[in-house]
Design a protein around this motif. Structure first.
Motif, PDB file in Angstrom:
ATOM      1  N   VAL A 126      37.413  28.918  38.191  1.00 29.71           N
ATOM      2  CA  VAL A 126      37.028  30.308  37.967  1.00 29.71           C
ATOM      3  C   VAL A 126      35.852  30.614  38.885  1.00 29.71           C
ATOM      4  O   VAL A 126      34.746  30.104  38.697  1.00 29.71           O
ATOM      5  N   PHE A 128      33.263  33.299  40.102  1.00 34.34           N
ATOM      6  CA  PHE A 128      32.747  34.596  39.682  1.00 34.34           C
ATOM      7  C   PHE A 128      31.312  34.789  40.152  1.00 34.34           C
ATOM      8  O   PHE A 128      30.669  33.858  40.608  1.00 34.34           O
ATOM      9  N   GLY A 148      33.107  36.272  33.682  1.00 35.72           N
ATOM     10  CA  GLY A 148      33.546  34.988  34.234  1.00 35.72           C
ATOM     11  C   GLY A 148      33.156  33.821  33.356  1.00 35.72           C
ATOM     12  O   GLY A 148      33.939  32.883  33.158  1.00 35.72           O
ATOM     13  N   SER A 152      35.727  31.462  31.250  1.00 35.36           N
ATOM     14  CA  SER A 152      35.705  30.008  31.421  1.00 35.36           C
ATOM     15  C   SER A 152      35.640  29.304  30.070  1.00 35.36           C
ATOM     16  O   SER A 152      36.355  28.320  29.824  1.00 35.36           O
ATOM     17  N   ARG A 164      33.466  26.205  36.855  1.00 32.84           N
ATOM     18  CA  ARG A 164      32.825  27.482  37.198  1.00 32.84           C
ATOM     19  C   ARG A 164      32.264  27.362  38.608  1.00 32.84           C
ATOM     20  O   ARG A 164      31.505  26.437  38.895  1.00 32.84           O
ATOM     21  N   ASP A 351      39.820  34.493  40.493  1.00 30.75           N
ATOM     22  CA  ASP A 351      38.697  35.115  41.189  1.00 30.75           C
ATOM     23  C   ASP A 351      38.268  36.344  40.401  1.00 30.75           C
ATOM     24  O   ASP A 351      39.114  37.156  40.005  1.00 30.75           O
ATOM     25  N   VAL A 352      36.980  36.492  40.201  1.00 32.57           N
ATOM     26  CA  VAL A 352      36.431  37.662  39.516  1.00 32.57           C
ATOM     27  C   VAL A 352      35.670  38.480  40.556  1.00 32.57           C
ATOM     28  O   VAL A 352      34.635  38.038  41.066  1.00 32.57           O
TER      29      VAL A 352
END
Length: 581
Positions: A126, A128, A148, A152, A164, A351-352
């Motif tokens: 993830v 972010f 994010g 997670s 993360r 992807d954030v």
């Protein structure tokens, strides 16, 4: 324990029996058979679409399937009734003992109640925040950081192995602007007037950087040309900004596992390797793009570039990866960066991004699909803007930042827990209003207060029970006579508790942590409703005078609510309170 999954197993077993007995054709696919809460609670406790989804492949009328399935299901002791509605939906009413057993399960499992094996240990990355390292984080980054981090935690709770990651955008022209801005603060620290020209970063946050540069270099850089100080000051300033960003994230309770640098991709062969991978797949070519649709830019010129065939993976147009002058486009290092993720063995990428990256979604998904040959899915979540208000007026910019409200401004105003919860009270792709007064309001309209108040009420009951000499540890409460929980308001709370494991899996499948915040509000509402009814009906109060058996059963229900609230707030990164002050 996922009651909905258990009942789905029952439905599928009965359908299999119907096939074996000739009431249904053999070989039917039951994958789309679902068991869910009915749209209208008055219709029952659960509903199944089995007859509707099987009618066409079975060559039968939905109602004929539903009638026979209803007779089968009615033989199970957990089912009080199975009623056919409309063209073939089947509504089920369950025995109260089933709902009562949820309370025992929640108490026995504790924090593990609702945890899922959905992820099967798959590795998920993830990415972010990934803000440019040019200053403190602003309120838009706040929402992305909370989203994010909560996502997670949700995926971890659902059985995924989560990393993360923060991608440091330190390879573009913006970090040169940072260096020039810091140099002016360095001049200021040496007693000169800073020249903050248009395009430089004007925030006061660079004043300490200028002072630190003076401590390191003294006045030695003042008379040197930019070519001699740019690299050193840029590296120094980036590190200072990243330390500030780490502190910003820490104030929000966010800790990254990995920090990756865009700059580290240049000159190391990683960009070339990623593009060579695409070239080997026949997806890189030299060509000329068609002009953009609509008004033609004044600087438009047809020129040959190195292009990626992103249209073969759902993009609108092919994308340039190298300009005609041989320089990389901004897309090239991003391709390489995602290739490193694929090579690191992740099974899924998330992807954030900010809402301004909407046009970036298709090309990035195309790149990952091509690089992994369809093996690694990429989900991109866009975070919409946050509008800040105070005293009914838009909240003004931070002098420290120069042009925006910082993350620290928000957290210092209302605290980490309130900030995090409210950033998840809307779906990520919906705009969010953040009113500094309303988020601290003690009312039902304030979700974080309403949920925390429910938890505090439960702990007040536990304290009073202990003062009365009742044992209220989870093991004792799990062994209480839960058949005492028979009122519709009590069963409504138990039914809401039963939805938690299902909610976790739905939220994890769709990468939507806001569903947890919504659920907690619903659970708190069910609990407060029961509490308020106890004001008029004394039999619904959690402490029953001179009746320890009834008291422990009712307290067990309340404690089970606290177990789930704690788990849900844990996913959101919010600390549950045991007392309101």
């Amino acid at each position: 324990m996922n009651l909905f999954s258990d009942l789905r197993v029952l439905v599928v077993d009965m359908l299999a029996q119907m096939s074996a007995e000739g009431d249904l054709p053999e070989g039917l696919d039951f994958a789309n058979v679902a068991v869910e809460p009915p749209r209208d609670a008055a219709h029952g406790d659960m509903a199944t679409n089995a007859a509707m989804v099987l009618a066409k492949p079975a060559g039968m009328k939905p109602r004929d399937i539903a009638d026979k399935l209803a007779l089968k299901l009615a033989t199970d002791e957990r089912i009080i009734s199975a009623e056919v509605a409309g063209p073939g939906f089947l509504n089920l009413r369950l025995a109260p003992s089933l709902w009562q057993s949820i309370v025992k399960t929640a108490l026995n499992d504790g924090e593990a109640y609702g945890r899922s094996g959905l992820g099967q240990g798959k590795k998920v990355n993830v990415e972010f925040v990934s803000a440019n390292p040019t200053g403190p984080m602003h309120v838009g980054h706040t929402r992305g950081a909370v989203f994010g981090d909560a996502l997670s935690s949700l995926l971890d709770y659902a059985g995924f192995d989560v990393t993360r990651e923060y991608y440091i955008n330190d390879g573009g022209a913006q970090v040169d602007v940072l260096a020039r801005s810091a140099y002016e603060r360095y001049r200021e620290a040496n007693g000169l007037e800073p020249e903050i020209a248009d395009g430089l970063y004007p925030g006061d946050y660079l004043i300490p950087v200028g002072k630190a540069l003076k401590e390191k270099y003294g006045p030695t850089l003042l008379d040197k040309p930019e070519s001699e100080w740019l690299t050193d000051i840029r590296d120094f300033s980036i590190e200072a900004m990243m330390e500030m960003i780490r502190q910003d994230l820490a104030s929000l309770g966010v800790k990254m596992d990995v920090y990756s640098s865009e700059k580290a991709l240049y000159g190391t062969g990683q960009i070339e390797a990623a593009l060579e991978r695409l070239k080997g797949l026949g997806l890189i070519y030299e060509g000329v793009l068609e002009p953009p649709k609509g008004k033609l830019p004044e600087d438009w010129e047809e020129r040959e570039q190195t292009l990626f065939k992103s249209t073969e993976y759902g993009d609108d147009v092919d994308r340039p990866v190298m300009k005609s002058d041989g320089a990389w486009t901004y897309f090239a290092p991003d391709i390489a960066y995602h290739w490193t993720k694929v090579e690191r063995g992740f099974d899924m990428l998330i992807d954030v991004f900010g809402a301004d990256h909407g046009g970036y979604v298709k090309r990035m998904k195309a790149a990952v699909a091509a690089l992994s040959e369809g093996r690694v899915p990429l989900d991109i979540k866009l975070i919409q803007l946050v509008k800040l208000y105070k005293n009914g007026e838009p909240f003004k910019m931070s002098k420290r930042a120069g042009t925006f409200v910082t993350l620290r401004d928000v957290v210092e105003q209302v605290g980490m827990d309130v900030t995090r919860f409210h950033m998840l009270t809307r779906k990520n792709d919906a705009p969010l209003d953040f009113d500094f007064d309303k988020v601290l309001e003690q009312s039902k309209d304030n979700p974080v207060f309403y949920v925390q108040y429910a938890n505090a009420r439960i702990y007040s009951v536990l304290r009073k029970a202990e003062e009365a000499g009742l044992a209220v540890d989870d093991a004792t409460l799990a062994g209480a006579d839960l058949s005492q929980l028979s009122h519709e308001a009590e069963l409504a709370v138990a039914k809401t508790l039963a939805e938690w494991p299902r909610l976790v899996e739905i939220a994890a499948r769709h990468n939507e942590p806001h569903r947890v915040a919504f659920y907690l509000y619903d659970l708190a509402s069910a609990f407060h409703s029961l509490w308020n009814r106890g004001n008029e009906d004394t039999s619904l109060r959690f402490l029953q005078e001179d009746d320890a058996i009834a008291s422990q059963a009712k307290i067990a229900l309340a404690r089970a609510v606290a177990v789930v609230i704690s788990a849900g707030l844990g996913i959101l990164g919010v600390t549950p309170v045991e007392e309101m002050r």
